[in-house]
Design an enzyme around this catalytic site. Structure first.
Site, PDB file in Angstrom:
ATOM      1  N   ARG A  30       2.838 -13.897  -8.197  1.00  0.00           N
ATOM      2  CA  ARG A  30       3.485 -13.467  -6.966  1.00  0.00           C
ATOM      3  C   ARG A  30       4.803 -14.171  -6.690  1.00  0.00           C
ATOM      4  O   ARG A  30       5.821 -13.534  -6.488  1.00  0.00           O
ATOM      5  CB  ARG A  30       2.533 -13.662  -5.777  1.00  0.00           C
ATOM      6  CG  ARG A  30       2.964 -12.859  -4.559  1.00  0.00           C
ATOM      7  CD  ARG A  30       1.990 -12.999  -3.409  1.00  0.00           C
ATOM      8  NE  ARG A  30       0.631 -12.611  -3.746  1.00  0.00           N
ATOM      9  CZ  ARG A  30      -0.355 -12.563  -2.871  1.00  0.00           C
ATOM     10  NH1 ARG A  30      -0.124 -12.880  -1.605  1.00  0.00           N
ATOM     11  NH2 ARG A  30      -1.571 -12.227  -3.227  1.00  0.00           N
ATOM     12  N   HIS A  76       1.210  -2.602  -7.161  1.00  0.00           N
ATOM     13  CA  HIS A  76       1.321  -3.822  -6.355  1.00  0.00           C
ATOM     14  C   HIS A  76       0.566  -3.682  -5.035  1.00  0.00           C
ATOM     15  O   HIS A  76       1.159  -3.359  -4.007  1.00  0.00           O
ATOM     16  CB  HIS A  76       2.803  -4.119  -6.098  1.00  0.00           C
ATOM     17  CG  HIS A  76       3.067  -5.527  -5.639  1.00  0.00           C
ATOM     18  ND1 HIS A  76       3.026  -6.618  -6.490  1.00  0.00           N
ATOM     19  CD2 HIS A  76       3.371  -6.028  -4.414  1.00  0.00           C
ATOM     20  CE1 HIS A  76       3.315  -7.712  -5.816  1.00  0.00           C
ATOM     21  NE2 HIS A  76       3.520  -7.388  -4.543  1.00  0.00           N
ATOM     22  N   TYR A 120      13.954   5.605   6.651  1.00  0.00           N
ATOM     23  CA  TYR A 120      15.340   6.028   6.855  1.00  0.00           C
ATOM     24  C   TYR A 120      16.228   5.766   5.643  1.00  0.00           C
ATOM     25  O   TYR A 120      17.211   6.458   5.439  1.00  0.00           O
ATOM     26  CB  TYR A 120      15.943   5.302   8.067  1.00  0.00           C
ATOM     27  CG  TYR A 120      15.224   5.577   9.364  1.00  0.00           C
ATOM     28  CD1 TYR A 120      15.114   6.871   9.864  1.00  0.00           C
ATOM     29  CD2 TYR A 120      14.643   4.545  10.095  1.00  0.00           C
ATOM     30  CE1 TYR A 120      14.447   7.124  11.048  1.00  0.00           C
ATOM     31  CE2 TYR A 120      13.976   4.784  11.284  1.00  0.00           C
ATOM     32  CZ  TYR A 120      13.880   6.084  11.760  1.00  0.00           C
ATOM     33  OH  TYR A 120      13.221   6.343  12.932  1.00  0.00           O
TER      34      TYR A 120
END
Length: 746
Positions: A30, A76, A120
């Site tokens: 990670r 993931h 967006y």
């Protein structure tokens, strides 16, 4: 429940094992990048998912939400915010030396504004990512591993052809360790890689002729050039970075200090912190040179303008900014990465070695794969050329065969059983055929137009090209120099296409020295009213308004503008205040609460006495507490640099009642809550250190306490009002210290 399934274990052992498993998961899977491709797992998975979705640099943008969702579902499973945050950072040219994702929409800015929601914004792969990071994924150059639920395959590492770990740097916090690598200039990194490949015995110092140091996207100036060699040898150290400052001379004689580049650690919310820090310097009177500050930054770049007074020393002011704000900051370097499956801090040479070894490994797998394909193509081409030479016989075999199997057996093994031939000679020739399986399949699938003369010529030309490729690939695989040259040629191509000019200046700069302006010393009058508002006025203003000043204020005394004021409290604390921190002005100007310029807390303690530090230095100071303790302390002990110190030591639940400098007082009178008065000579109180409790001045009843303290000078007649009765303190019979005193009867 079946007891046989219950595993009994020591709690501490289970906790230790579980924590180690968790820590290793965070470290390996990670938080830390792989030294080979310089990517953390979330970055690698996001880029691979975009590659799989076909979101290439020359295709339309796709919604970030689609990319995030697909990455989370396939590779993931750690939450959408971590994936989107990684995607956002890979688009930001002010954080990354080489952005890996081409973003469309609001992806945040250098001033700390966050990106718009993922629904967006849109994104696609940057061209350099597609070419240098993902270009050879289809050539079996890296291992693929199962994803979290074993329904998909993902690459264990991307076949990155540039040292991305250095180019883009890295930041990550794992368990018990953290990585922090600055970004570097792509051109310089490639030059360093080439130098290492040409001479593996090269030293770090020699490598730094090519790679000068970090190249931050925000520019700035690295000021400790001499420290860089040790940092790149060990992988650990501190880089000092300054912003770039320019001076603009205005027509009115004033000077504007313009910050055009900021230190890399300042990106984000630290720009607004810098602005507030400059404002704080003005408010705390560290500088009085600033008349205005404005942030005029735009898409064109950083522009923070600080307007100075006409007579200001601009260079000295900038040195103040370097000393007191984050215009000069430190970037902590800890080049930690996953190398050969374990976290390791690597120096520059070790990083380049890991990258070069990986390049050779990828190139070896790539060219073995290409060679195998060319050998297969060669086999088929040779079969087709051979077939064209005996095409009439092959057509006769095909027309005379009952099925494909019969025709193929004839082409491969020369079996003619069951095939109709025109004559015996054709059968004999057919029995001599020995095409391979692949050649036979190619012949059987060949279309008739391939027999056109030009097509046959093209086939021969293609075969020649294949033979040239085979020769080239074998040379690359057999000779390390040849493979190295191929890698260098690719690096030169990326350098030409994507490398830019260095943005960060690297030099040795002396530490900033700020010279405070010498203030002309003058005598002022300190005033503090009964509400705790304090200010200073000049001596002339006080003389004109002496009666009003003395009548309206609780404390009035003279002090130097360069000195300090000492504030003693009931809790035994001494708070010092610089006179310069107090407002100076006209007699009727309003002051500021004494709390605002000191550590004094009006809710927890009361002011017992205020005076100037200069006055204290010349005197002894009498302390008397509610529990009847007293002492003399040399005033010099209160000449301290700290803003708050203990002025005296107090017993439990005791408080300070009186603090008075000794002038010409001869006697002291203590008055208790129950009406006892004790008068004795001041000389009976011994001198102690400020850390001492003192001696008992008066014996008190169980619930009694000292309430007031009075001081008498020779020839002075002092009277007080006590419960409606006037008492002359001179008439009180003198006693000894530590007496009970006389109770006044009303």
């Amino acid at each position: 429940m079946d007891d046989s399934r219950i595993i009994k274990t020591e709690y501490s052992e289970e906790m230790q094992k579980s924590f180690i498993d968790y820590a290793m998961s965070v470290i390996i899977a990670r938080a830390l990048p792989d030294i080979r491709d310089g990517l953390k797992p979330v970055q690698r998975r996001t880029l691979y998912d975009m590659y799989e979705l076909g979101i290439r640099y020359d295709r339309p943008y796709r919604k970030s939400a689609r990319i995030v969702g697909d990455t989370m579902g396939k590779y993931h499973p750690h939450g959408d915010s971590s994936i989107y945050d990684a995607l956002v950072v890979m688009t930001q040219d002010f954080k990354k030396g080489l952005p890996l994702v081409d973003g469309h929409g609001n992806f945040g800015n250098i001033e700390g504004d966050g990106a718009a929601a993922m629904r967006y914004t849109e994104a696609r792969l940057a061209r350099v990512t597609q070419e240098a990071f993902l270009g050879d994924l289809d050539k079996d150059v890296v291992d693929f591993i199962p994803n979290f639920d074993e329904t998909e395959k993902e690459p264990s590492v991307l076949p990155v052809k540039i040292p991305n770990f250095l180019v883009n740097g890295s930041e990550g916090i794992a368990v018990g360790m953290a990585t922090s690598t600055p970004p570097h200039n792509l051109g310089e990194v490639i030059d360093a890689v080439k130098a290492y490949m040409q001479n593996e015995a090269i030293t770090t110092k020699e490598l730094m002729r090519y790679l000068k140091g970090p190249d931050f996207p925000t520019g700035g100036i690295v000021t400790n050039k001499d420290d860089l060699l040790n940092i790149y040898e060990t992988g650990v150290g501190k880089i000092k970075v300054r912003g770039k400052v320019e001076f603009e001379k205005l027509k009115n004689g004033k000077t504007n200090v313009v910050i055009t580049e900021i230190p890399y650690p300042m990106i984000g919310m630290n720009i607004s912190k810098f602005l507030s820090d400059v404002a704080g310097l003005v408010e705390t009177k560290k500088t009085q040179d600033v008349t205005d500050i404005s942030n005029q930054s735009s898409k064109e770049g950083i522009r923070i303008v600080i307007e100075l007074r006409k007579d200001a020393d601009a260079e000295n002011f900038v040195n103040l900014l370097y000393k007191k704000t984050r215009l000069e900051d430190t970037f902590g370097v800890n080049m930690l990465a996953i190398s050969e499956g374990r976290p390791e801090v690597l120096g520059l040479k070790a990083i380049l070695k890991a990258n070069v070894d990986f390049q050779f490994e990828v190139a070896t797998r790539k060219y073995n794969n290409l060679l195998a394909k060319e050998l297969e193509r060669k086999e088929i081409q040779e079969g087709l050329i051979k077939a064209c030479n005996v095409i009439d016989l092959i057509i006769e075999i095909l027309r005379g065969s009952k099925d494909r199997t019969m025709a193929k057996a004839c082409l491969v093994e020369g079996k003619t059983t069951g095939i109709q031939f025109r004559n015996k000679e054709s059968r004999i020739m057919a029995q001599q055929l020995s095409f391979t399986e692949k050649q036979a399949n190619a012949i059987l699938e060949m279309r008739l137009y391939k027999l056109i003369g030009l097509e046959i010529q093209a086939l021969i030309k293609e075969h020649e090209d294949t033979m040239a490729n085979i020769y080239r690939y074998e040379d690359i695989l057999e000779r390390r120099d040849s493979m190295a040259q191929v890698i260098i040629n690719e690096l030169d191509g990326y350098r030409k296409a994507y490398a830019g000019k260095r943005r960060t200046v690297i030099e040795n700069v002396q530490e900033a020295v700020y010279r405070e302006k010498e203030v002309e010393e003058m005598e002022l009058i300190f005033l503090m009213d009964r509400f705790g508002y304090a200010r200073t006025i000049d001596l002339a203003a006080y003389e004109r308004n002496k009666e009003a000043a003395d009548g309206e204020n609780r404390f009035v005394f003279s002090c130097k503008n360069t000195g300090k004021v000492c504030l003693f409290t009931s809790s035994g604390q001494l708070h010092t205040i610089k006179v310069m921190d107090l407002p100076y002005g006209k007699f009727r100007d309003k002051g500021i609460p004494i709390d605002n310029v000191s550590n004094y807390n009006s809710e927890k303690e009361e002011i017992v006495f205020l005076t100037s530090q200069t006055e204290l230095n010349l005197r002894q100071v009498v302390f008397v507490t509610a529990q009847g303790m007293a002492k003399l302390v040399s005033g010099g002990e209160f000449d301290v640099s700290k803003r708050t110190v203990a002025a005296t030591k107090l017993s439990s639940e005791d408080t300070v009642v009186s603090v008075v400098p000794v002038l010409d007082q001869k006697s002291i009178v203590l008055q208790t809550m129950e009406g006892f008065f004790l008068k004795f000579d001041l000389s009976e109180i011994p001198e102690k250190k400020k850390a001492a409790v003192g001696v008992r001045a008066m014996k008190l009843g169980a619930k009694d306490a000292v309430e007031h303290v009075y001081y008498l000078s020779s020839g002075q007649d002092v009277s007080i009002e006590y419960k409606g009765k006037t008492i002359s303190l001179n008439n009180i019979k003198s006693g000894k210290r530590d007496g009970k005193g006389t109770k006044v009867r009303i």
